[in-house]
Design a protein around this motif. Sequence first.
Motif, PDB file in Angstrom:
ATOM      1  N   ASN A 196      68.068  73.249 -89.157  1.00 36.31           N
ATOM      2  CA  ASN A 196      68.376  73.647 -87.780  1.00 36.31           C
ATOM      3  C   ASN A 196      69.507  74.668 -87.713  1.00 36.31           C
ATOM      4  O   ASN A 196      70.164  74.825 -86.682  1.00 36.31           O
ATOM      5  CB  ASN A 196      68.723  72.417 -86.943  1.00 36.31           C
ATOM      6  N   THR A 197      69.714  75.350 -88.828  1.00 38.75           N
ATOM      7  CA  THR A 197      70.757  76.375 -88.933  1.00 38.75           C
ATOM      8  C   THR A 197      70.102  77.751 -88.946  1.00 38.75           C
ATOM      9  O   THR A 197      68.954  77.906 -89.352  1.00 38.75           O
ATOM     10  CB  THR A 197      71.585  76.135 -90.213  1.00 38.75           C
ATOM     11  N   TYR A 198      70.851  78.762 -88.492  1.00 37.74           N
ATOM     12  CA  TYR A 198      70.312  80.117 -88.329  1.00 37.74           C
ATOM     13  C   TYR A 198      71.198  81.136 -89.037  1.00 37.74           C
ATOM     14  O   TYR A 198      72.413  80.944 -89.179  1.00 37.74           O
ATOM     15  CB  TYR A 198      70.240  80.485 -86.845  1.00 37.74           C
ATOM     16  N   ILE A 199      70.567  82.238 -89.433  1.00 40.86           N
ATOM     17  CA  ILE A 199      71.275  83.394 -89.989  1.00 40.86           C
ATOM     18  C   ILE A 199      71.062  84.591 -89.070  1.00 40.86           C
ATOM     19  O   ILE A 199      69.937  84.880 -88.664  1.00 40.86           O
ATOM     20  CB  ILE A 199      70.758  83.759 -91.391  1.00 40.86           C
ATOM     21  N   THR A 200      72.142  85.273 -88.749  1.00 46.91           N
ATOM     22  CA  THR A 200      72.086  86.543 -88.022  1.00 46.91           C
ATOM     23  C   THR A 200      72.889  87.570 -88.809  1.00 46.91           C
ATOM     24  O   THR A 200      73.965  87.242 -89.329  1.00 46.91           O
ATOM     25  CB  THR A 200      72.699  86.400 -86.614  1.00 46.91           C
ATOM     26  N   PHE A 201      72.361  88.798 -88.921  1.00 45.20           N
ATOM     27  CA  PHE A 201      73.157  89.837 -89.571  1.00 45.20           C
ATOM     28  C   PHE A 201      72.939  91.161 -88.870  1.00 45.20           C
ATOM     29  O   PHE A 201      71.985  91.351 -88.105  1.00 45.20           O
ATOM     30  CB  PHE A 201      72.820  89.932 -91.063  1.00 45.20           C
ATOM     31  N   MET A 212      77.258  85.861 -99.498  1.00 50.77           N
ATOM     32  CA  MET A 212      76.557  86.184 -98.261  1.00 50.77           C
ATOM     33  C   MET A 212      75.530  87.290 -98.498  1.00 50.77           C
ATOM     34  O   MET A 212      74.394  87.236 -97.989  1.00 50.77           O
ATOM     35  CB  MET A 212      77.560  86.627 -97.193  1.00 50.77           C
ATOM     36  N   SER A 213      75.892  88.304 -99.252  1.00 53.65           N
ATOM     37  CA  SER A 213      74.973  89.383 -99.561  1.00 53.65           C
ATOM     38  C   SER A 213      73.790  88.873-100.371  1.00 53.65           C
ATOM     39  O   SER A 213      72.635  89.267-100.135  1.00 53.65           O
ATOM     40  CB  SER A 213      75.696  90.494-100.324  1.00 53.65           C
ATOM     41  N   ALA A 214      74.041  87.985-101.320  1.00 53.36           N
ATOM     42  CA  ALA A 214      72.971  87.440-102.159  1.00 53.36           C
ATOM     43  C   ALA A 214      71.943  86.683-101.321  1.00 53.36           C
ATOM     44  O   ALA A 214      70.729  86.794-101.564  1.00 53.36           O
ATOM     45  CB  ALA A 214      73.552  86.525-103.233  1.00 53.36           C
ATOM     46  N   LEU A 215      72.422  85.929-100.320  1.00 50.81           N
ATOM     47  CA  LEU A 215      71.448  85.188 -99.504  1.00 50.81           C
ATOM     48  C   LEU A 215      70.615  86.147 -98.667  1.00 50.81           C
ATOM     49  O   LEU A 215      69.408  85.914 -98.466  1.00 50.81           O
ATOM     50  CB  LEU A 215      72.149  84.132 -98.652  1.00 50.81           C
ATOM     51  N   LEU A 216      71.205  87.229 -98.171  1.00 47.26           N
ATOM     52  CA  LEU A 216      70.431  88.216 -97.413  1.00 47.26           C
ATOM     53  C   LEU A 216      69.408  88.911 -98.306  1.00 47.26           C
ATOM     54  O   LEU A 216      68.250  89.109 -97.912  1.00 47.26           O
ATOM     55  CB  LEU A 216      71.356  89.256 -96.781  1.00 47.26           C
ATOM     56  N   LYS A 217      69.824  89.273 -99.509  1.00 44.55           N
ATOM     57  CA  LYS A 217      68.919  89.964-100.424  1.00 44.55           C
ATOM     58  C   LYS A 217      67.820  89.042-100.939  1.00 44.55           C
ATOM     59  O   LYS A 217      66.804  89.516-101.471  1.00 44.55           O
ATOM     60  CB  LYS A 217      69.713  90.565-101.584  1.00 44.55           C
ATOM     61  N   GLY A 218      68.011  87.734-100.785  1.00 46.06           N
ATOM     62  CA  GLY A 218      66.990  86.782-101.193  1.00 46.06           C
ATOM     63  C   GLY A 218      65.919  86.545-100.147  1.00 46.06           C
ATOM     64  O   GLY A 218      64.949  85.819-100.404  1.00 46.06           O
ATOM     65  N   LEU A 219      66.058  87.146 -98.973  1.00 49.79           N
ATOM     66  CA  LEU A 219      65.083  86.977 -97.903  1.00 49.79           C
ATOM     67  C   LEU A 219      63.953  88.005 -98.031  1.00 49.79           C
ATOM     68  O   LEU A 219      64.136  89.085 -98.586  1.00 49.79           O
ATOM     69  CB  LEU A 219      65.759  87.138 -96.542  1.00 49.79           C
ATOM     70  N   THR A 220      62.798  87.663 -97.496  1.00 54.07           N
ATOM     71  CA  THR A 220      61.689  88.617 -97.449  1.00 54.07           C
ATOM     72  C   THR A 220      61.930  89.622 -96.329  1.00 54.07           C
ATOM     73  O   THR A 220      62.796  89.426 -95.471  1.00 54.07           O
ATOM     74  CB  THR A 220      60.366  87.886 -97.193  1.00 54.07           C
ATOM     75  N   ASP A 252      61.997  77.124 -92.705  1.00 51.80           N
ATOM     76  CA  ASP A 252      60.876  77.522 -93.553  1.00 51.80           C
ATOM     77  C   ASP A 252      61.292  78.274 -94.805  1.00 51.80           C
ATOM     78  O   ASP A 252      60.435  78.804 -95.526  1.00 51.80           O
ATOM     79  CB  ASP A 252      59.894  78.381 -92.741  1.00 51.80           C
ATOM     80  N   LEU A 253      62.559  78.333 -95.083  1.00 49.86           N
ATOM     81  CA  LEU A 253      63.003  78.997 -96.303  1.00 49.86           C
ATOM     82  C   LEU A 253      62.578  78.195 -97.530  1.00 49.86           C
ATOM     83  O   LEU A 253      62.427  76.969 -97.475  1.00 49.86           O
ATOM     84  CB  LEU A 253      64.529  79.166 -96.306  1.00 49.86           C
ATOM     85  N   THR A 254      62.404  78.878 -98.640  1.00 48.77           N
ATOM     86  CA  THR A 254      62.093  78.199 -99.891  1.00 48.77           C
ATOM     87  C   THR A 254      63.327  77.467-100.405  1.00 48.77           C
ATOM     88  O   THR A 254      64.454  77.700 -99.935  1.00 48.77           O
ATOM     89  CB  THR A 254      61.632  79.200-100.959  1.00 48.77           C
TER      90      THR A 254
END
Length: 338
Positions: free
Chosen positions: A278-283, A195-203, A240-242
């Motif tokens: 159609n999925t979302y991330i919230t943190f 989970m942390s890796a996906l957050l750190k992979g965001l702009t 729109d994620l890579t």
Amino acid sequence: MAIIFSGFATKKTAKESIDNNNVLKTNKIVSLANDFKAALSPIQITELEFAYTMDNIKVWSNLPASLFPRLGIRIGDLNETQLKALKNLIKEMTGSAPNEGWDEIQQVWLADDFLNTKEAGGKYGAGNYYLAFLGKPSMTSTFEIILTGHHYTIANTYKDGKLIGATPRFEAVEPYVFQTNGKVYSPISQERDAMSALLKGLTEAQLSLAKSPNTFTNILLTPSKNWVFPEKHTGLQLVDLTALQKKLVIDAIKTYTADINDDDAALILAKYVSELDNTYITFSGTTSLTNQNDYIRIDGPSIWLEFSVQRGQVLPNEPYHFHSIWRDRESDYGGTRN
């Protein structure tokens, strides 16, 4: 065209390749469930079996059984032969990957045993988990096998020989890392790390969209909250994620789907991947997920994952412990609703 199988959608070719495997898997689970029952006394069988009803399927908690009684037979009351039969059943229901599935459950049990050495009263420990059959396991019935205790709950629902629901599935640990018998364990950390890796992979721009203004001290859909998914998705939509960023999301989802048997896990993961745009991330909090009240949620048309970092309860001097839950908007409790 998507084919519905075991309550989940996937491509026809994939469905055809594992259809027989899944039926055989459920047949094996039914057989092992009956083997376990056969090892019990008549009195123990009455403790094990309950009707498959709305009231019964909701009986689970993240609290110790002394604070929230469970349905079923207490693991600590089983003899060696009975315990072996129970473990054979749970192992067949769960994933085979290291640090997931059966391996993860055993590590969480060890963590509960560790807690039991830190607080008097004996309310923690693997012996205080319970197994119940809600409905009688067979290839032609609807039934749930639930294993529930302090920091882990498995609730698998089957119908006519197929798995139709693998959620709710609660997993947690305190302390997040511990040592026993000369070995260091850190169950649930693979979920945190992914989970942390996906957050750190965001702009930075993406993180600003995903960031919630709210503070989350726990997961939202706790054991007492059923079928109350928020109507509106919040946070960053993944469309729109890579490709690399989407892979990080999928890797995080895998740390949950891999907890169930491998073939059904592949089907469920394929469904979630098909819905990824159609999925979302919230943190909330930090992207490291190492501070109290750090929180992340993956919320889609079907999938619902939450990971919450909390302060120690039994060990208040420990920096934190983890609570996490996997639910499904469509197939929670096998799709049963009020």
